[in-house]
Design an enzyme around this catalytic site. Structure first.
Site, PDB file in Angstrom:
ATOM      1  N   GLU A  27       0.803  -1.222   0.000  1.00  0.00           N
ATOM      2  CA  GLU A  27       0.000   0.000   0.000  1.00  0.00           C
ATOM      3  C   GLU A  27       0.836   1.273   0.000  1.00  0.00           C
ATOM      4  O   GLU A  27       0.318   2.355  -0.302  1.00  0.00           O
ATOM      5  CB  GLU A  27      -0.952   0.000   1.194  1.00  0.00           C
ATOM      6  CG  GLU A  27      -2.069  -1.037   1.060  1.00  0.00           C
ATOM      7  CD  GLU A  27      -3.021  -1.054   2.235  1.00  0.00           C
ATOM      8  OE1 GLU A  27      -2.637  -0.561   3.313  1.00  0.00           O
ATOM      9  OE2 GLU A  27      -4.138  -1.564   2.076  1.00  0.00           O
ATOM     10  N   GLU A  44       6.331 -21.767   8.750  1.00  0.00           N
ATOM     11  CA  GLU A  44       6.708 -20.809   9.796  1.00  0.00           C
ATOM     12  C   GLU A  44       7.742 -21.368  10.765  1.00  0.00           C
ATOM     13  O   GLU A  44       8.417 -20.620  11.478  1.00  0.00           O
ATOM     14  CB  GLU A  44       5.476 -20.375  10.590  1.00  0.00           C
ATOM     15  CG  GLU A  44       4.848 -21.452  11.444  1.00  0.00           C
ATOM     16  CD  GLU A  44       3.690 -20.910  12.261  1.00  0.00           C
ATOM     17  OE1 GLU A  44       3.683 -21.194  13.477  1.00  0.00           O
ATOM     18  OE2 GLU A  44       2.809 -20.233  11.712  1.00  0.00           O
TER      19      GLU A  44
END
Length: 299
Positions: free
Chosen positions: A83, A114
């Site tokens: 963004e 992870e």
């Protein structure tokens, strides 16, 4: 070594009957619990201030923002990075993200990714980090190996490391140069840290990157003057921003914007200083794109 207490994984006894409640009560519980996310970020403001000020120094030296995380945390980091270019014209190559499991993990869980500490190191080093870069590692638990591997690799090359976790006294907080704790506690749905833990992370990332862009001159007053006008909505926004900044008519603002490829900063300087587009852009370049400083330059 004593294992840290992970509050975000605890069972919230207040909601053991959750599935028996009517829909309005379930929604009320979920929404009200989100308020703790805001409170958690407010408590972390001193650390966020430190993060913004230190990151600004690195960005002024040409550094990058590198977000690292797994699961929800990784996706939120990728979202923040993606963004910044349209909102602040921040170069895309200077806001990147490493997500455990790679791009596929952005829309589908990649089991076990992870837990790979070495993958975190490899993915970070593949970006060739330098001491000018800022690595923002995010993990609700604060114990996730993937971002911990990235933090270790980042520190070896002298990059600034910022660790964001929802549990205090956890490895991610302790091993990062700036540890930001967003202590949200147990979730309504136990262990589902996409809820208020994720909300707190999103608020913290929004606040961090937006404040950083303000410090870097990407905002004039509270106007988003570095927006990339790439669609009809944003073209109209560029006109409104130019009018708000200068007091010019909509027609004058649009004419200036059309002359400078809809760069709002340039249009503001053109109108306020009576310059053509090349001269206004040259003036902005002299002051690192800072509108206020450009307007303060004498004739």
């Amino acid at each position: 070594m004593k294992e840290p207490f992970i509050a975000t994984e605890q069972i919230n006894q207040a909601f053991r009957d959750l599935e028996t409640r009517p829909t309005p009560a379930i929604l009320q519980a979920l929404v009200e619990d989100q308020l703790r996310a805001v409170e958690a970020v407010q408590r972390a403001l001193p650390q966020l201030v430190d993060a913004v000020e230190q990151a600004a120094e690195r960005m002024n030296a040409g550094g990058r923002l590198i977000y690292v995380g797994a699961g929800t945390s990784g996706r939120l980091g990728q979202l923040d990075a993606s963004e910044l270019p349209p909102t602040f014209s921040w170069p895309r190559e200077r806001a990147v993200a490493c997500v455990a499991g790679g791009r596929e993990a952005l829309w589908r869980a990649v089991e076990g990714a992870e837990d790979d500490l070495e993958a975190g190191k490899r993915d970070l080093l593949a970006l060739h980090p330098t001491h000018h870069d800022v690595v923002i590692a995010i993990a609700a638990s604060g114990t996730t190996p993937y971002p911990l591997g990235a933090v270790g690799a980042a520190r070896e090359v002298g990059a600034l490391t910022i660790g964001i976790a929802n549990n205090p006294q956890t490895p991610l907080v302790q091993q990062s140069q700036i540890g930001i704790v967003l202590e949200t506690g147990p979730e309504v749905i136990s262990g589902s840290t996409r809820l208020k833990a994720g909300t707190a992370q999103k608020i913290a990332l929004n606040a961090f990157s937006s404040a950083l862009m303000v410090r870097l001159g990407k905002v004039y007053g509270n106007l988003m003057v570095d927006v990339q006008a790439t669609n009809a909505k944003l073209l109209a926004r560029a006109v409104r921003l130019t009018v708000a900044a200068t007091g010019a008519s909509e027609a004058q603002a649009k004419a200036a914007l059309e002359a400078c490829e809809y760069r709002v900063k340039t249009a503001i300087v053109m109108i306020e200083k009576g310059l053509d587009a090349p001269a206004a852009q040259a003036l902005l370049n002299r002051v690192d794109g800072n509108v206020r400083r450009a307007l303060a330059v004498g004739p």
